[in-house]
Design an enzyme around this catalytic site. Sequence first.
Site, PDB file in Angstrom:
ATOM      1  N   TYR A  32       0.822  -1.222   0.000  1.00 26.33           N
ATOM      2  CA  TYR A  32       0.000   0.000   0.000  1.00 26.33           C
ATOM      3  C   TYR A  32       0.851   1.267   0.000  1.00 26.33           C
ATOM      4  CZ  TYR A  32      -0.363   0.008   5.313  1.00 26.33           C
ATOM      5  OH  TYR A  32      -0.162   0.031   6.658  1.00 26.33           O
ATOM      6  N   GLU A  33       0.211   2.365  -0.294  1.00 29.30           N
ATOM      7  CA  GLU A  33       0.918   3.639  -0.537  1.00 29.30           C
ATOM      8  C   GLU A  33       1.968   3.492  -1.635  1.00 29.30           C
ATOM      9  OE1 GLU A  33      -0.047   6.390   0.579  1.00 29.30           O
ATOM     10  OE2 GLU A  33      -1.438   5.669   2.094  1.00 29.30           O
ATOM     11  N   GLY A  34       1.684   2.661  -2.604  1.00 27.66           N
ATOM     12  CA  GLY A  34       2.630   2.432  -3.700  1.00 27.66           C
ATOM     13  C   GLY A  34       3.496   1.221  -3.404  1.00 27.66           C
TER      14      GLY A  34
END
Lengths: 592, 592
Positions: free
Chosen positions: B442-444
């Site tokens: 998550y968050e890239g």
Amino acid sequence: MTIYKAPLNDMRFALYDVLGAEAVLGRLEGGEAHSRDLLDAVLDEAARFNEQVLAPLNASGDAEGCHYDKATAAVTTPKGFKEAYHQYAEGGWAGLTAHEKFGGQALPAVLGALVKEMIDSANLAWGIYPLLSHGATDALEHHGTEWQQDTFLKPLVEGRWTGTMCLTEPQAGSDLGLLKTRAEPNEDGSYRINGTKIFISAGEHDFAENIVHLVLARLPDAPAGSRGISMLVVPKFKVNADGSLGERNGAAAGAIEHKMGIKGSATCVMNFDDAQGWLVGPAHKGLVAMFTMMNAARLAVGIQGLAVSERALQNSLNYARERLQMRALSGAKLPEKPADPLTVHPDVRRMLLTQRAFVEGGRVLAAYAALQSDIEARDTDPQARKQAGELLSFLIPIAKGLLTEAAQECTKEALQIFGGHGFIAEHGMEQFVRDARIITLYEGTTQIQALDLLGRKIMQLQGAGLKHFLGEVAAFCQANAGNEAVKAFVGPLAAATKAWGELTQAIAAKAQANPEELGAAAVDYLYYSGYITLAYFLARSVLAAESSQLLSADGKQAKRDTATFYFARILPRIHLHKAAIDAGVETLPELL
Amino acid sequence: MTIYKAPLNDMRFALYDVLGAEAVLGRLEGGEAHSRDLLDAVLDEAARFNEQVLAPLNASGDAEGCHYDKATAAVTTPKGFKEAYHQYAEGGWAGLTAHEKFGGQALPAVLGALVKEMIDSANLAWGIYPLLSHGATDALEHHGTEWQQDTFLKPLVEGRWTGTMCLTEPQAGSDLGLLKTRAEPNEDGSYRINGTKIFISAGEHDFAENIVHLVLARLPDAPAGSRGISMLVVPKFKVNADGSLGERNGAAAGAIEHKMGIKGSATCVMNFDDAQGWLVGPAHKGLVAMFTMMNAARLAVGIQGLAVSERALQNSLNYARERLQMRALSGAKLPEKPADPLTVHPDVRRMLLTQRAFVEGGRVLAAYAALQSDIEARDTDPQARKQAGELLSFLIPIAKGLLTEAAQECTKEALQIFGGHGFIAEHGMEQFVRDARIITLYEGTTQIQALDLLGRKIMQLQGAGLKHFLGEVAAFCQANAGNEAVKAFVGPLAAATKAWGELTQAIAAKAQANPEELGAAAVDYLYYSGYITLAYFLARSVLAAESSQLLSADGKQAKRDTATFYFARILPRIHLHKAAIDAGVETLPELL
């Protein structure tokens, strides 16, 4: 929902084209019965059973888990598991590789290894039940008395009963010398067993009417430590003279563990309370007998690693081809679609190729090792038997250590390809990661495999297996140095193999001065050895692909691509491990 | 049950001794208020809250998970979570680093980073709720109108309400350009939002009376792709002019996900059904605003990696010291005990030192990055602000990528030290592995961080951040080349830093010929950069330890040991990554 399709073509390629198993098996005792047609038919049938019966129970078995009833000490396995086992037993799979005189089919171990891979890909948790039965079968075949074989072994081979290995106790894990379970003689020659075992896979379940526990315990006159351990056979139900079930024995599950994964496999605390048992093999020599089953079990756990990686690969490859997300850096590949498939991204291919290299190389490694056990058991030449035994014993910690650690990497990368979706239960990828996590722990942690390889197989046994293996690789390199098809791989492989021998010498010299250097080097040495071993089998695969009838032109190119990737991006890890070994124990100080 | 003790001394060492934060903060605008006494008091108080309130809820939160009620679309969080949040809000933690004009305490971001580490060590799943509020706070501070700040931001800073970031849709994960949620203008200047978002952390829960969603959507006249995305603020309950809650808005959770870990964090499917929202920032410029919050969130996720690794380390070190199993290879160390502690085995120390190096080096890296954001926000010298901003933006993908991937390794090794016990839920180690698995996604994903680093921060921005950082490291090496305390590290560090610059040039040249080379190199380049970055901070730690008043003699030696271990056994990984980069895209062919 995850997919699973047995990789039959690649299995056949490994078996026939890379390893030339037809010729090898044909020259062994009883080998005339093991025609390619027969082996192929078994593989086809195994694929059907595993794809259709076991694979669909994988996710539901994980979601449901096992249940323990305190009142009755009974364990209920997930829905469908019991019925699948009955089909398995009826199909004769339990006795596939067991000796004919006990009712087995005496098929080659290498075939058993391929079938085992399918079972574990289809359903790793379920596969643990027959795995334990195999261990018990091996131990009783080699060390049981005639009465024990008649009474306990035959029902195991038929699949009517199942088996366990009862080793671990709360204070005795890697260190079996610390175990406390006691076995005291009865007047009739049997023993009374008292103690508690933990982490007993298949210790209790609803698959079969009886369970045959092989228990490590101490006799009253036992020396301390690992030289005072005996093995006893302890059935869940006692057995009448006519083979029918008698009264309940004092061996019962006290609880089951709540675990990270393999939730369909019942991991039991087993309480032995004046349980009746019989000595298997000589008193105080239980560890020798246990290692008979442990060696086979360790290879089987390596195969678990290969198997779960195979399924993770199938699913992540499938997803990467279908999922559209972002454009290729060099411009849209599918301009008519909203985005390009994940496979256009080089790093996604890196994650896929990593899995493929470990799976395909690992498959040849596992089959090669299993084939050595066929040669060891049935070659007519005693020298060939001895050499195969040495090779096998050398390769087992490598196969177990490397393929289980590689499975951590493969399942991690497979999940990563799914992005956030990989973390969600319904996609099934996170189950593979959770299931796979046990395999670097049980049947000896990676650290134990590493000490077995370096401390025992190399140092104590003067590296006989290593010498055979280095000789084989050197011969391959020499024979193919000028071969266009593989010469790009032969150079680096020959160099790595030479360096392997030198590194082994260097560690031995350091360890003479300070035995702690062995412990500091062992795990890195295991990886080092494993990566070179796999490089050899991948190079052999490229050579075999050239003349393979099983592979298409794309299939042949794929073998070259896998080896190219592996030699460029995975094999260089050996330098890192060498640097760590060279750094030695002085870089591993006490933690202040 | 796992333990957790906030590593206050090492935090202070990183903050004051390694980074000299007292002097740095003191010279910033408003810095006169940030005395060491104040910072220390906040750290002490944070330790109390996290050790006593959040840490005990970690295992129970995992076991219980979140529950979704279909009839009311309400989410119930695990027992104790809600009450802990109320304590958190009452303690003023929600507004710790927020601007004073919105009711915040305006304390330094570097202090916030250390507090965040404690929260995430104590309870990673719980920490996700305030993390999302922080993101929303940042976005509204920077891009909200006065009315939006009065209406939505102040309750966020007070902790009365919480926030979310609504980005992902089923077809739009890494590729936000594909998102379809629509926002159509109402006559009153607000918008009607329709669409479905997935993976929305804290999308619904029982912590607070209102939830402020920041939603990415397309306006009717939006250009296609990522240039047509706008950000809107969409409250769960509409807000009356006096700030009281009005009617329910059309923004509701449709389901929650069943996940591998962070089970106490509600991951929601959010349905927007004619929801009323207001544009934040200019139309079609939503990604710019989103990156404001994403950058902070990415550093926070890196800190999650550090945090879960710290707790894994504490528990595995504790276990390794207490668990007796086998003897040292050089002979019994505790002959009076049945076996030696695990710490006598060099490979156990390798696993512990691996964790310690990543944790202690990672802590300095995270604090250094957070300190840059303080400098960027409040230095009186515009040139210093610009440079800090460039350094921060360069270090964020490194911190996020490296510390989250290192957390996979750390939690794996920590579990491995427990042997089979690590796989059992009651020991708690497997939860750390499961919880940690989300952070590389998550968050890239790591792949997205790598492309951000190499493609954007290095190539597009001409590597301004890299140049500053290389200059800083070079200056450190030059200044300390003759310093006995660190010269063993300065040589390899200087060489690695020089190679880093050259490798960057070489990739840029290759990528000009073929942009796919960027994608083939990016992840290896991220690791390469990360390992050198950590080496620098570990070398600085050794230097700082020399004169530290916080560290005992053993503590100083431990810093030297960690750096020695890291330079000998971890830093050489850069050669492997360089080999992979050199091998290039041609070794990553399509999978046939």
